[in-house]
Design a protein around this motif. Structure first.
Motif, PDB file in Angstrom:
ATOM      1  N   ASN A 110      50.839  15.750  36.918  1.00  0.00           N
ATOM      2  CA  ASN A 110      52.025  14.812  37.614  1.00  0.00           C
ATOM      3  C   ASN A 110      52.935  16.989  37.407  1.00  0.00           C
ATOM      4  OD1 ASN A 110      51.581  12.545  38.061  1.00  0.00           O
ATOM      5  ND2 ASN A 110      52.390  12.383  35.622  1.00  0.00           N
ATOM      6  N   GLY A 111      52.119  17.630  37.780  1.00  0.00           N
ATOM      7  CA  GLY A 111      52.764  19.018  37.907  1.00  0.00           C
ATOM      8  C   GLY A 111      52.805  19.995  36.257  1.00  0.00           C
ATOM      9  N   ASN A 112      52.079  19.062  35.537  1.00  0.00           N
ATOM     10  CA  ASN A 112      52.570  19.425  33.701  1.00  0.00           C
ATOM     11  C   ASN A 112      50.933  20.186  33.372  1.00  0.00           C
ATOM     12  OD1 ASN A 112      55.445  19.080  34.518  1.00  0.00           O
ATOM     13  ND2 ASN A 112      54.912  16.805  33.837  1.00  0.00           N
ATOM     14  N   VAL A 113      51.794  20.808  33.052  1.00  0.00           N
ATOM     15  CA  VAL A 113      50.435  21.967  32.363  1.00  0.00           C
ATOM     16  C   VAL A 113      50.610  21.171  30.564  1.00  0.00           C
ATOM     17  CG1 VAL A 113      49.008  23.793  31.102  1.00  0.00           C
ATOM     18  CG2 VAL A 113      49.757  23.651  33.995  1.00  0.00           C
ATOM     19  N   ASP A 114      49.422  20.660  30.367  1.00  0.00           N
ATOM     20  CA  ASP A 114      49.480  19.927  29.001  1.00  0.00           C
ATOM     21  C   ASP A 114      48.644  20.511  27.800  1.00  0.00           C
ATOM     22  OD1 ASP A 114      51.655  18.717  29.551  1.00  0.00           O
ATOM     23  OD2 ASP A 114      50.757  17.002  29.984  1.00  0.00           O
ATOM     24  N   ILE A 115      48.964  21.172  26.607  1.00  0.00           N
ATOM     25  CA  ILE A 115      47.427  21.009  25.685  1.00  0.00           C
ATOM     26  C   ILE A 115      47.011  19.827  25.234  1.00  0.00           C
ATOM     27  CG2 ILE A 115      46.664  22.846  23.625  1.00  0.00           C
ATOM     28  CD1 ILE A 115      47.776  24.610  26.224  1.00  0.00           C
ATOM     29  N   PRO A 116      46.237  19.747  25.316  1.00  0.00           N
ATOM     30  CA  PRO A 116      45.474  18.165  24.520  1.00  0.00           C
ATOM     31  C   PRO A 116      44.825  18.311  23.416  1.00  0.00           C
ATOM     32  CG  PRO A 116      44.077  19.278  25.992  1.00  0.00           C
ATOM     33  CD  PRO A 116      44.665  20.295  26.069  1.00  0.00           C
ATOM     34  N   ARG A 117      44.895  17.561  22.586  1.00  0.00           N
ATOM     35  CA  ARG A 117      44.350  17.166  21.415  1.00  0.00           C
ATOM     36  C   ARG A 117      43.384  16.281  21.570  1.00  0.00           C
ATOM     37  NH1 ARG A 117      47.766  19.358  17.965  1.00  0.00           N
ATOM     38  NH2 ARG A 117      49.925  20.566  19.333  1.00  0.00           N
ATOM     39  N   GLY A 118      42.940  15.544  20.331  1.00  0.00           N
ATOM     40  CA  GLY A 118      41.893  14.264  20.320  1.00  0.00           C
ATOM     41  C   GLY A 118      41.924  13.422  21.406  1.00  0.00           C
ATOM     42  N   GLU A 119      43.585  12.932  20.509  1.00  0.00           N
ATOM     43  CA  GLU A 119      43.234  11.629  21.220  1.00  0.00           C
ATOM     44  C   GLU A 119      44.022  11.665  21.904  1.00  0.00           C
ATOM     45  OE1 GLU A 119      47.085  13.605  18.411  1.00  0.00           O
ATOM     46  OE2 GLU A 119      45.230  13.294  18.481  1.00  0.00           O
ATOM     47  N   THR A 120      44.476  11.931  22.976  1.00  0.00           N
ATOM     48  CA  THR A 120      44.673  12.439  24.521  1.00  0.00           C
ATOM     49  C   THR A 120      44.094  12.095  25.341  1.00  0.00           C
ATOM     50  OG1 THR A 120      45.884  15.196  24.296  1.00  0.00           O
ATOM     51  CG2 THR A 120      45.368  14.055  26.242  1.00  0.00           C
ATOM     52  N   VAL A 121      44.500  11.096  25.680  1.00  0.00           N
ATOM     53  CA  VAL A 121      43.809  10.297  26.891  1.00  0.00           C
ATOM     54  C   VAL A 121      43.829  11.355  28.076  1.00  0.00           C
ATOM     55  CG1 VAL A 121      43.435   7.842  28.104  1.00  0.00           C
ATOM     56  CG2 VAL A 121      44.295   7.985  25.531  1.00  0.00           C
ATOM     57  N   ILE A 122      42.649  10.895  28.535  1.00  0.00           N
ATOM     58  CA  ILE A 122      42.483  11.826  29.862  1.00  0.00           C
ATOM     59  C   ILE A 122      42.451  10.910  31.034  1.00  0.00           C
ATOM     60  CG2 ILE A 122      40.467  12.767  32.290  1.00  0.00           C
ATOM     61  CD1 ILE A 122      38.977  14.224  28.800  1.00  0.00           C
ATOM     62  N   GLU A 123      43.231  10.430  31.940  1.00  0.00           N
ATOM     63  CA  GLU A 123      43.761   9.604  33.013  1.00  0.00           C
ATOM     64  C   GLU A 123      42.713   9.950  34.591  1.00  0.00           C
ATOM     65  OE1 GLU A 123      47.298   9.379  33.345  1.00  0.00           O
ATOM     66  OE2 GLU A 123      47.530   8.481  31.179  1.00  0.00           O
ATOM     67  N   ALA A 124      42.803   9.171  35.103  1.00  0.00           N
ATOM     68  CA  ALA A 124      42.454   9.228  36.596  1.00  0.00           C
ATOM     69  C   ALA A 124      43.825   9.943  37.194  1.00  0.00           C
ATOM     70  CB  ALA A 124      41.644   8.254  37.950  1.00  0.00           C
ATOM     71  N   GLY A 125      43.008  11.350  38.444  1.00  0.00           N
ATOM     72  CA  GLY A 125      44.000  11.483  38.581  1.00  0.00           C
ATOM     73  C   GLY A 125      44.452  13.686  38.031  1.00  0.00           C
ATOM     74  N   ASP A 126      43.988  13.513  36.951  1.00  0.00           N
ATOM     75  CA  ASP A 126      44.388  14.387  36.069  1.00  0.00           C
ATOM     76  C   ASP A 126      43.277  15.783  36.617  1.00  0.00           C
ATOM     77  OD1 ASP A 126      45.915  13.257  34.326  1.00  0.00           O
ATOM     78  OD2 ASP A 126      44.780  12.827  32.581  1.00  0.00           O
ATOM     79  N   ARG A 127      43.346  16.403  35.818  1.00  0.00           N
ATOM     80  CA  ARG A 127      42.647  18.213  36.545  1.00  0.00           C
ATOM     81  C   ARG A 127      42.628  18.824  35.286  1.00  0.00           C
ATOM     82  NH1 ARG A 127      45.030  21.206  41.368  1.00  0.00           N
ATOM     83  NH2 ARG A 127      45.163  19.365  42.684  1.00  0.00           N
TER      84      ARG A 127
END
Length: 445
Positions: free
Chosen positions: A184-201
């Protein structure tokens, strides 16, 4: 630094906008309306004048300039401007050209024309396009550390096996780091528990082998390799270099060019490419030649609108992926929204290449992410770096938030970054960093 930029087109303006917060920037532009607009919109000094004239360069303060970037749309103007600068100052000169002949002349005798560094728009664009050809679902691919490290950006669609997985579940590769998730136009640093969603890059950094394996995981229905059939539409300089580079990599490709003389010339220069003389917007021709069975179509015509039309026609016929050259940078997001899989802006590619010379701390390579919201930097670590002789889990505490150490190379060998890895002087470190702190990070590393 004091940086003088000659030419305030899309490339020059992009570079000026990137530098105005951290450097003293002067822009030379002959269009008075553009000069007024820049002085109003950016924290730069824009002056009207001819960038090849000594009087204009002196007005721009060339005696105190550390760097001059000639980025007009005319190759000869850029070359003359750099030659003039070298005659009257010690500034580092960078020239942007489109004609590869100028580049090859310069490469045979570096500093020819009085130019310290030359970037060729057409060749850089072709190289950027070819890098995404062999990686399914990839939107962008950049090499680092002499090709021993890759940064790649992938789009996760609804059918992808990693959609709905956590980063920890998706991280099944020894030499891969999940650097960021663009959502959604934001840049997030992922952690192990971060869920990858459809539409993500998803932005990953790792060895070429691990990045290739991840590509297969993201889109298993698209098998990467050299057997794909690629159709190049348009025999422009970019189209020619794309086809030539594909030949070198063993791809089976066809090239469509409407002009008979140009088609004949291309057929002679591309012995392993099938060159077809036709209008690529002719639906009957596309159907007759089974273009819809191609794995990828690359549109390199001389018009953004034509490239969009050809790409949409190709998708309608069944082509798996489309890549289009989009000269107007502002159109990239729009064209991708209406259906093009990957839009490549020559101006963005060139701006990215030039930007690395302006980074404090001497970044050896720079890739821009999500329209310059984040960057991937390659830096050779010296004895003053906060990383030297400390385990990564300890040294990252000395860095601002928004930094991910993605890869390390040591003595030309890939080193997987882990918490207890100790970085040594002379190591090449590839890091993902938020643009807001990139200059600070460069100095610390």
């Amino acid at each position: 630094m004091r940086v003088v930029i000659i030419g305030a087109g899309q490339v020059g303006s992009s570079i000026a906008a990137d530098l105005d917060a951290t450097h003293e920037v002067v822009v030379v532009e002959c269009d008075p309306a553009r000069v007024e607009e820049l002085n109003y919109s950016l924290d730069v000094l824009a002056i009207q004048g001819d960038g090849t004239a000594v009087s204009t360069l002196e007005e721009a303060g060339i005696d105190d300039a550390d760097m001059v970037i000639a980025s007009t749309d005319n190759d000869e103007t850029n070359i003359v401007a750099c030659s003039t600068v070298k005659a009257i100052s010690d500034a580092f000169t960078i020239a942007r050209v489109k004609n590869t002949e100028y580049l090859w002349t310069w490469q045979r005798s570096e500093k020819a024309f009085g130019i310290d560094f030359m970037v060729c728009t057409n060749l850089l664009t072709a190289e950027a396009i070819v890098r995404v050809v062999g990686l399914p679902a990839a939107r962008d691919v950049d090499p680092f550390a002499g090709g021993r490290v890759q940064m790649a950006e992938f789009e996760v669609d609804e059918g992808s096996p990693i959609a709905g997985e956590t980063v920890a579940e998706a991280d099944r590769f020894d030499a891969l780091t999940f650097a960021a998730i663009l959502r959604n136009g934001n840049v997030d640093i992922p952690r192990g528990e971060t869920v990858i969603e459809a539409g993500d890059r998803v932005v990953v950094i790792g060895s070429p082998k691990s990045v290739q394996e991840f590509a297969t995981t993201v889109a298993p229905e698209e098998s990467p390799g050299t057997a794909e059939e690629v159709v190049v539409v348009g025999g422009s300089e970019i189209g020619f270099h794309v086809a030539r580079l594909l030949e070198e990599r063993g791809f089976s490709s066809r090239l469509i060019e409407q002009d008979p003389d140009r088609a004949r010339e291309l057929a002679e220069d591309l012995p392993n490419t099938v060159v077809m003389e036709s209008d690529a917007t002719n639906l009957d021709f596309l159907e007759r030649e089974h273009i819809g069975e191609a794995d990828m179509l690359i549109a390199t015509l001389d018009s953004d609108e034509k490239n969009l039309l050809v790409s949409l026609l190709a998708q309608r016929l069944g082509v798996e992926r489309t890549v289009a050259v989009i000269d107007t940078t502002a159109y990239v997001e729009l064209f991708e929204a209406v259906g093009i899989d990957v839009g490549v802006s020559p101006r963005e590619v060139v701006a990215e290449e030039i930007t690395r010379f302006t980074r404090e701390g001497g970044a050896e390579n720079v890739a821009l992410i999500e329209s310059d919201k984040a960057e991937v930097l390659e830096i050779e670590v010296d004895s003053d770096s906060v990383l030297v002789d400390r385990p990564i889990h300890e040294s990252v505490g000395s860095l601002p938030e928004g930094v991910v150490i993605g890869a390390i190379t040591r003595d030309r060998e890939f080193v997987v970054p882990r918490g207890n890895t100790r970085i040594q002087r002379g190591d090449h470190v590839v890091v993902f960093v938020d643009t807001a702190v990139s200059d600070e990070v460069s100095k610390l590393l």
